[in-house]
Design an enzyme around this catalytic site. Structure first.
Site, short mmCIF file in Angstrom:
data_model
loop_
_atom_site.label_atom_id
_atom_site.label_comp_id
_atom_site.label_asym_id
_atom_site.label_seq_id
_atom_site.Cartn_x
_atom_site.Cartn_y
_atom_site.Cartn_z
N CYS A 52 -4.75 7.95 10.07
CA CYS A 52 -5.01 7.45 11.41
C CYS A 52 -4.54 8.43 12.48
CB CYS A 52 -4.31 6.11 11.62
SG CYS A 52 -4.99 4.75 10.65
N ASP A 79 4.51 -0.17 12.37
CA ASP A 79 3.26 -0.68 11.82
C ASP A 79 2.98 -2.13 12.20
OD1 ASP A 79 2.59 1.70 10.70
OD2 ASP A 79 3.03 1.15 8.63
N ARG A 124 2.16 13.87 13.63
CA ARG A 124 2.98 13.57 12.45
C ARG A 124 3.17 14.87 11.69
NH1 ARG A 124 0.36 8.21 9.81
NH2 ARG A 124 -1.63 9.23 10.26
N LYS A 147 0.83 -1.20 0.00
CA LYS A 147 0.00 0.00 0.00
C LYS A 147 0.87 1.25 0.00
CE LYS A 147 -1.31 2.21 3.55
NZ LYS A 147 -1.89 2.92 4.72
N ASN A 148 1.85 1.29 0.88
CA ASN A 148 2.66 2.50 1.02
C ASN A 148 3.48 2.79 -0.22
OD1 ASN A 148 1.69 3.00 3.61
ND2 ASN A 148 3.31 1.82 4.60
N ARG A 156 -8.51 0.11 4.93
CA ARG A 156 -7.62 1.09 4.32
C ARG A 156 -6.28 0.45 3.96
NH1 ARG A 156 -5.97 4.64 8.08
NH2 ARG A 156 -4.81 5.59 6.38
#
Length: 499
Positions: free
Chosen positions: A155, A378, A160, A58-59, A473
């Site tokens: 999230c 993560d 951040r 995904k990233n 997601r």
């Protein structure tokens, strides 16, 4: 042993008309998606078996999609997790500035053409949905000399800040301002003073960042040292520097595999990026970049999640494709706990925690999260779920995000004995008081949500997890994959009343 990914190459034979013959269900110009509240129910404890197929990262996909904004002509991305709502949001962001996208859902590939970009301000509503949407500020600014981008969503796992992005862009010759949004049409302009506060005085989705090239033409090469090796800031500045005039040196950058994937794509699109995977990048800017074709690497966080799924259910499963060096830190921890991890071929892991193979009990271990190649943040919530089923007292220290302990309260509802002090958690194993039992819990973020799914697999009775949209997601068809492995898991979708 690592798996070499297929070489990226300039995209020549593919055009937007290439997919025109595909059935409409497989090809979409713009994905529309709704967020209907859904629930997962899991009856445990369960045992898993069989082989699971890992989706593309995904990233990596998010940064690669952003990078296509730099390119003329078309780019073709393979192995994209097209079912993820984060990917769908990023496509909506691209579409909102005039990019044409076509999605082949069955083959997991996306064709992107950025020749028709008509504005440099993406849809604010879509920007508020995902953190990765902020990446587009780099390529839009580099290619068009200006960008107006909403502050990122995603999230709620702690502060951040985007000050690294802003100060890095300023080092490349950009003027950057912040505009606080009062409503959809009215705002008041405030100049950003780069004091390192990271927008701590603003809600994360309260404003827009306005950036433009100070010389009125384009960015210029420069030197910038990142105070922290942020993946997002590294990738955004890489993209911006790829079309800056001159040479850029970025130091203390992120070393994550996603950075390497992006560097490969940029190079095959005509850029010149060296040093990816180290703590220093040298980027020689190019006047123009072209489309390229690439294959997205397997999602290392999904790999790790299924490795933990095998361990927490005391099962044996096969996982592929895997790039072993991407998950070596977790592999070492699971081996210490007593799991048997075997590399069956160049890209397949067998993970076994079956009592007949490893003994009745797994041993707890300590974890401290850190940037790659350290233990990934993560995977912290999932690992904590596992540790509640192991022997002994384990210490989990979160050093990346300051609010990534939100899942603990929900795990405690399931019977976990966890004590939190700041960013450190003491996890008491099975014989120390943790006894997981099913109940109703709420997922509040992506990784915390999937940790509750893992805990539900090991818990006695039925676990009901609300807020599963957070998990959707970042995990493609998670419930279907777990069902295939033998889990008793169901997705409950409420009936929608007709208008």
């Amino acid at each position: 042993m690592t798996t070499s990914l297929p070489h990226l190459k300039p995209l020549k034979p593919y055009t937007l008309s290439h997919y025109s013959s595909l059935p409409r269900s497989q090809t979409q110009t713009q994905i529309t998606h709704t967020r209907i509240p859904q629930t997962l129910t899991i009856t445990g404890p369960t045992s898993l078996s069989g082989q699971v197929s890992i989706s593309g990262s995904k990233n990596s996909s998010l940064s690669l999609l952003a990078a296509t904004l730099l390119c003329s002509n078309s780019s073709l991305l393979h192995n994209v997790p097209t079912d993820l709502t984060d990917i769908q949001s990023m496509l909506s962001i691209l579409n909102s500035v005039g990019v044409k996208t076509q999605v082949d859902v069955r083959r997991k590939r996306i064709l992107v053409n950025s020749d028709g970009i008509r504005c440099v301000e993406p849809c604010l509503e879509e920007m508020r949905k995902i953190r990765g949407g902020f990446f587009v500020i780099g390529p839009l600014l580099a290619r068009f000399g200006e960008a107006i981008v909403g502050l990122p969503g995603g999230c709620d796992i702690g502060e951040r800040p985007v000050d690294l992005y802003v100060r890095g862009l300023r080092a490349l010759g950009a003027v950057v301002e912040l505009r606080q949004v009062v409503d959809d049409n009215v705002g008041c302009s405030l100049r950003w003073e780069c004091s390192g506060l990271g927008l701590s005085n603003l809600a994360s989705q309260d404003g827009k960042v306005l950036a433009r090239a100070a010389n009125g033409r384009g960015l210029i090469g420069g030197n910038f040292h990142l105070d922290y090796p942020s993946v997002g800031a590294t990738e955004t500045l890489m993209m911006a520097a790829s079309m800056a005039d001159g040479v850029t040196v970025l130091s203390n950058v992120a070393k994550e595999p996603e950075v390497i994937d992006l560097a490969r794509f940029l190079n095959d699109s005509g850029a010149c990026v060296t040093g990816a995977g180290s703590d220093k990048l040298l980027i020689k800017g190019k006047f123009k970049m072209h489309g390229a074709e690439c294959v997205v690497s397997p999602d290392r966080i999904e790999v790790g999640t299924f490795m933990i799924a095998a361990a927490i259910t005391r099962s044996c499963i096969l996982i592929s494709p895997v790039i072993p060096s991407y998950v070596s830190c977790l592999t070492d921890k699971l081996t210490i706990s007593g799991c048997k991890i075997t590399q069956r071929n160049h890209d397949t892991f067998q993970v076994s925690a079956v009592p007949a193979d490893v003994g009745e009990n797994l041993q707890g271990f300590d974890v401290k999260t850190s940037p790659f190649p350290g233990f990934p943040t993560d995977l912290q919530p999932q690992t904590m779920a596992l540790l509640t089923t192991c022997n002994g007292l384990s210490i989990v220290e979160e050093s990346v995000f300051d609010k990534r302990m939100g899942h603990v309260r929900e795990m405690q509802k399931l019977g976990a004995e966890i004590h939190v002090c700041g960013s450190t958690a003491l996890v008491f194993g099975r014989e120390k008081g943790s006894t997981l039992h099913g109940c109703r819990v709420d997922a509040a973020d992506l990784r915390g949500g999937v940790s509750l799914v893992l805990a539900g697999l090991a818990a006695e009775g039925t676990t009901e997890i609300n807020g599963i949209a957070h998990v959707d997601r970042g995990y493609e068809n998670l419930d279907a994959k777990l069902q295939f492995l033998g889990a008793n898991i169901k997705r409950l979708i409420p009936a929608v009343s007709p208008l």
